[in-house]
Design an enzyme around this catalytic site. Sequence first.
Site, short mmCIF file in Angstrom:
data_model
loop_
_atom_site.label_atom_id
_atom_site.label_comp_id
_atom_site.label_asym_id
_atom_site.label_seq_id
_atom_site.Cartn_x
_atom_site.Cartn_y
_atom_site.Cartn_z
N GLY A 19 0.80 -1.22 0.00
CA GLY A 19 0.00 0.00 0.00
C GLY A 19 0.83 1.26 0.00
N LEU A 21 1.48 3.65 2.22
CA LEU A 21 2.42 3.82 3.33
C LEU A 21 3.33 2.61 3.48
CD1 LEU A 21 3.56 5.31 5.75
CD2 LEU A 21 1.67 4.41 7.13
N ASP A 57 3.52 -11.32 -3.54
CA ASP A 57 4.32 -12.09 -4.51
C ASP A 57 4.80 -13.42 -3.92
OD1 ASP A 57 6.43 -11.41 -2.81
OD2 ASP A 57 7.31 -9.96 -4.19
N ALA A 89 -5.18 -1.42 6.65
CA ALA A 89 -6.42 -0.87 7.22
C ALA A 89 -7.35 -0.47 6.09
CB ALA A 89 -6.13 0.35 8.09
N TYR A 155 -14.79 5.75 10.59
CA TYR A 155 -13.38 5.46 10.38
C TYR A 155 -12.58 5.78 11.65
CZ TYR A 155 -8.55 6.21 8.92
OH TYR A 155 -7.18 6.18 8.85
N LYS A 159 -10.51 3.09 14.16
CA LYS A 159 -9.07 3.22 14.43
C LYS A 159 -8.80 3.44 15.91
CE LYS A 159 -6.20 2.98 11.88
NZ LYS A 159 -5.46 1.76 11.47
#
Length: 338
Positions: A19, A21, A57, A89, A155, A159
């Site tokens: 992703g 980050l 992968d 996330a 959201y 979190k």
Amino acid sequence: MSSTNNNQTKTALVTGATGLLGRQVVRAFQGLSVPTELSSKAGWTWEVKGTGFSRADGVNVLKADLEKEEEVERVLGDVSPQVLVHCAANRFPDKVDADPEGTRLLNVEATRTLARACASRGILLIYISTDYVFSGKPGEAPYEADAATGPTNLYGVTKLDGEKAVIEEFSKAGKEGLGVVMRVPVLYGKTEEGRNEESAVNVLLDAVLKAQEGKKVKMDHWALRFPANTEDVGRVCRDVAVKYLSTSEAERTSLPRILQFSGEEQYTKYEMCQLFAEILGVPVDKIEANTEGNDPNASVQRPYDCHLSTKALKDLGIDVSTQDFAAWWRRELRAFRH
């Protein structure tokens, strides 16, 4: 200071490694980001593995469904990391509202499973959280790490519940110093193959280009954002790992459980669009500034100002310097101008 593992080679595991980050966190541990005094002094080299799902992968990025405890146990057993950085996330507020049950499974329950497994093995867990755990009411920011929370949307709620799960599981295991929350703001950085939708900042570039087709675009000019570059966040995560792992077990329990990193330059989304248009040399007249704030009937209510204080990181001696937002984009968009 003594290390929990005297070998100079450490192992890091990064969830969500494919992703926005996660890719930069992997690069930071691989030594591909800017070295800091802290990381250079430790002199460690890192072996890095990631987990992913659709883009795994099977070699550097291992396929794992984090919602399944047996798969979490298998990956931790195979990799045996000293630190796990949990980036995976559902992080887009509108998508969260569209799938609340699936979001809770990933953002909260999978986080709890990871925390429990890491705590039982004595693995440092750095859980990536968000500035959206705060209400963002005018006049409250900047928020210290111990400030009262009050998320305005689902959201932020999920979190925050993930934060609580991390702290609870490490506390139950008597390993308080190994469960760390890292709150960050909206992120920008290099996207994969031009997939600007990976970032709520990068995607604004698409809005600017769309406006050149003559279509009017309304853009928020109310909420204050403090975007952070993913390379900087990756560097900070690596340095936090070095700091916590090189601190003795007895001293580690006195280290903070919640840390915060942020960009320091303030922009609204409209102002970011203005900057992109100026860099590209295109007009911005088709982009309309929306200063109305939240639509009271909208399902997702966004906070006004969630600027995070980085004091807790500074107190640990962690480098909290950030890239210049405009300068980074001028370099990145150079190809568009030629």
